[in-house]
Design a protein around this motif. Structure first.
Motif, PDB file in Angstrom:
ATOM      1  N   ARG A 171       0.847  -1.201   0.000  1.00 58.27           N
ATOM      2  CA  ARG A 171       0.000   0.000   0.000  1.00 58.27           C
ATOM      3  C   ARG A 171       0.879   1.246   0.000  1.00 58.27           C
ATOM      4  O   ARG A 171       1.840   1.345   0.766  1.00 58.27           O
ATOM      5  N   LEU A 172       0.529   2.232  -0.842  1.00 58.20           N
ATOM      6  CA  LEU A 172       1.286   3.471  -0.948  1.00 58.20           C
ATOM      7  C   LEU A 172       0.335   4.658  -0.839  1.00 58.20           C
ATOM      8  O   LEU A 172      -0.539   4.847  -1.678  1.00 58.20           O
ATOM      9  N   TYR A 173       0.527   5.438   0.224  1.00 62.07           N
ATOM     10  CA  TYR A 173      -0.266   6.651   0.438  1.00 62.07           C
ATOM     11  C   TYR A 173       0.435   7.851  -0.214  1.00 62.07           C
ATOM     12  O   TYR A 173       1.662   7.961  -0.162  1.00 62.07           O
ATOM     13  N   PRO A 189      -4.527   7.756  -2.633  1.00 60.61           N
ATOM     14  CA  PRO A 189      -4.333   9.205  -2.701  1.00 60.61           C
ATOM     15  C   PRO A 189      -5.208   9.909  -1.660  1.00 60.61           C
ATOM     16  O   PRO A 189      -6.432   9.758  -1.658  1.00 60.61           O
ATOM     17  N   LEU A 190      -4.577  10.661  -0.773  1.00 62.10           N
ATOM     18  CA  LEU A 190      -5.308  11.349   0.289  1.00 62.10           C
ATOM     19  C   LEU A 190      -5.348  12.851   0.017  1.00 62.10           C
ATOM     20  O   LEU A 190      -4.312  13.478  -0.164  1.00 62.10           O
ATOM     21  N   ASP A 191      -6.554  13.414  -0.010  1.00 65.49           N
ATOM     22  CA  ASP A 191      -6.694  14.868  -0.021  1.00 65.49           C
ATOM     23  C   ASP A 191      -6.701  15.346   1.430  1.00 65.49           C
ATOM     24  O   ASP A 191      -7.517  14.890   2.237  1.00 65.49           O
ATOM     25  N   GLY A 218      -4.774   0.961   7.208  1.00 64.54           N
ATOM     26  CA  GLY A 218      -3.748  -0.058   7.392  1.00 64.54           C
ATOM     27  C   GLY A 218      -2.368   0.463   7.051  1.00 64.54           C
ATOM     28  O   GLY A 218      -2.203   1.488   6.391  1.00 64.54           O
ATOM     29  N   LYS A 219      -1.354  -0.260   7.498  1.00 58.72           N
ATOM     30  CA  LYS A 219       0.023   0.185   7.321  1.00 58.72           C
ATOM     31  C   LYS A 219       0.414   0.226   5.842  1.00 58.72           C
ATOM     32  O   LYS A 219      -0.163  -0.460   5.003  1.00 58.72           O
ATOM     33  N   GLY A 220       1.432   1.018   5.565  1.00 58.74           N
ATOM     34  CA  GLY A 220       1.892   1.139   4.185  1.00 58.74           C
ATOM     35  C   GLY A 220       3.035   2.127   4.078  1.00 58.74           C
ATOM     36  O   GLY A 220       3.606   2.569   5.084  1.00 58.74           O
ATOM     37  N   PHE A 221       3.364   2.480   2.845  1.00 60.27           N
ATOM     38  CA  PHE A 221       4.395   3.480   2.561  1.00 60.27           C
ATOM     39  C   PHE A 221       3.726   4.841   2.411  1.00 60.27           C
ATOM     40  O   PHE A 221       2.562   4.934   2.012  1.00 60.27           O
ATOM     41  N   LEU A 222       4.483   5.902   2.678  1.00 62.50           N
ATOM     42  CA  LEU A 222       3.991   7.268   2.496  1.00 62.50           C
ATOM     43  C   LEU A 222       4.914   8.016   1.536  1.00 62.50           C
ATOM     44  O   LEU A 222       6.136   7.976   1.695  1.00 62.50           O
ATOM     45  N   TRP A 223       4.333   8.697   0.569  1.00 60.80           N
ATOM     46  CA  TRP A 223       5.093   9.589  -0.306  1.00 60.80           C
ATOM     47  C   TRP A 223       4.481  10.976  -0.171  1.00 60.80           C
ATOM     48  O   TRP A 223       3.339  11.193  -0.528  1.00 60.80           O
ATOM     49  N   GLY A 224       5.271  11.903   0.368  1.00 62.87           N
ATOM     50  CA  GLY A 224       4.780  13.251   0.581  1.00 62.87           C
ATOM     51  C   GLY A 224       5.545  14.285  -0.214  1.00 62.87           C
ATOM     52  O   GLY A 224       6.763  14.180  -0.389  1.00 62.87           O
ATOM     53  N   LEU A 225       4.829  15.282  -0.696  1.00 67.00           N
ATOM     54  CA  LEU A 225       5.417  16.403  -1.425  1.00 67.00           C
ATOM     55  C   LEU A 225       5.266  17.667  -0.586  1.00 67.00           C
ATOM     56  O   LEU A 225       4.145  18.039  -0.201  1.00 67.00           O
ATOM     57  N   GLU A 263       5.804   1.746   6.748  1.00 64.98           N
ATOM     58  CA  GLU A 263       6.827   0.812   6.280  1.00 64.98           C
ATOM     59  C   GLU A 263       7.980   1.500   5.558  1.00 64.98           C
ATOM     60  O   GLU A 263       9.038   0.902   5.346  1.00 64.98           O
ATOM     61  N   GLY A 264       7.792   2.743   5.187  1.00 60.18           N
ATOM     62  CA  GLY A 264       8.824   3.505   4.513  1.00 60.18           C
ATOM     63  C   GLY A 264       8.249   4.829   4.059  1.00 60.18           C
ATOM     64  O   GLY A 264       7.034   4.964   3.894  1.00 60.18           O
ATOM     65  N   ILE A 265       9.121   5.848   3.889  1.00 64.02           N
ATOM     66  CA  ILE A 265       8.648   7.158   3.452  1.00 64.02           C
ATOM     67  C   ILE A 265       9.531   7.701   2.328  1.00 64.02           C
ATOM     68  O   ILE A 265      10.736   7.453   2.292  1.00 64.02           O
ATOM     69  N   ILE A 266       8.892   8.425   1.425  1.00 62.88           N
ATOM     70  CA  ILE A 266       9.599   9.182   0.385  1.00 62.88           C
ATOM     71  C   ILE A 266       9.255  10.647   0.605  1.00 62.88           C
ATOM     72  O   ILE A 266       8.075  11.008   0.702  1.00 62.88           O
ATOM     73  N   LEU A 267      10.282  11.472   0.696  1.00 62.77           N
ATOM     74  CA  LEU A 267      10.103  12.897   0.953  1.00 62.77           C
ATOM     75  C   LEU A 267      10.593  13.684  -0.260  1.00 62.77           C
ATOM     76  O   LEU A 267      11.764  13.622  -0.617  1.00 62.77           O
TER      77      LEU A 267
END
Length: 226
Positions: free
Chosen positions: A3-5, A33-35, A66-73, A92-96
């Motif tokens: 899962r990737l948020y 995708p979260l608004d 549920g758990k997953g990865f996060l990619w934030g801008l 589980e991991g993050i991309i910044l």
């Protein structure tokens, strides 16, 4: 499937800020995708102060989904890293992307000018104001004020100790054209050797939008390796 948020930036939506990634990565991940509050389709309005309430909202969404990865801008990157600190068992991991752990003093004047410009955006750039209204509805002005004030005068900084203690797998994926974001990536790597970094050529603050295919490939390689 992992899962990737997606957590977007200031006055955007997950779809507008991650449009390319939502296409490129749809076969590899379960995309969420979260608004954020006050933005797009989110039913929750922007709180004041903005960041603490938005952070709690993100945490609650992840606990529900549920758990997953996060990619934030940008704004979303700050939310991603602070979520990882507060809720590591779900992240589980993050991309910044477009991220700096603190705003350099040299940018104070620029930030203040940006604050004034956006606060009077209807006078300076009517077409952009119309775009904000189309994306976020009649609440767009209160969203803009709350987010802008918080990120300008109460930036959610990350000190060196917090960087050193960050245990969640992290990729700082910034553009190479912004001096402070280049330096931020290098600084974070220096403080925590486990942090991975990437600097995309010919890309600025919104590196994932400036170099979408390259950014998506690097992100996928990082996440699939975890």
């Amino acid at each position: 499937m992992k899962r990737l948020y997606f957590l977007h930036g200031f006055m955007g939506t997950a779809e507008t800020h991650f449009q390319s990634q939502l296409i490129h990565l749809k076969e590899e991940f379960e995309l969420v995708p979260l608004d954020l509050p006050g933005h797009g389709s989110c039913s929750t309005d922007a709180g004041d102060p903005y960041f603490p309430s938005a952070l709690q909202w993100v945490i609650e969404r992840i606990q529900e989904e549920g758990k997953g990865f996060l990619w934030g801008l940008s704004l979303g990157a700050s939310l991603a890293v602070h979520t990882a600190i507060k809720l590591p068992q779900y992240v589980e991991g993050i991309i910044l992307t477009g991220y700096t752990p603190r705003v350099p003093e040299s940018l104070t004047e620029v930030m203040n000018k940006q604050y004034d410009y956006f606060l009077h955006i209807e006078e300076h750039e009517r077409s952009l104001a119309d775009q904000f209204k189309a994306l976020h509805g009649d609440r767009w002005k209160s969203t803009l004020r709350n987010v802008l004030h918080g990120m300008t005068f109460h930036y959610p900084a990350l000190d060196d100790e917090a960087i050193e203690q960050l245990t969640v797998p992290t990729l700082v994926l910034n553009g190479s054209t912004e001096k402070h974001e280049r330096e931020a990536a290098i600084h974070m790597k220096a403080r925590n050797a486990a942090i991975q970094i990437g600097l995309l050529p010919n890309a600025g603050h919104t590196a994932n939008m400036d170099q979408p295919e390259a950014c998506s490939k690097l992100a996928s390689s990082f996440l699939q390796g975890l």
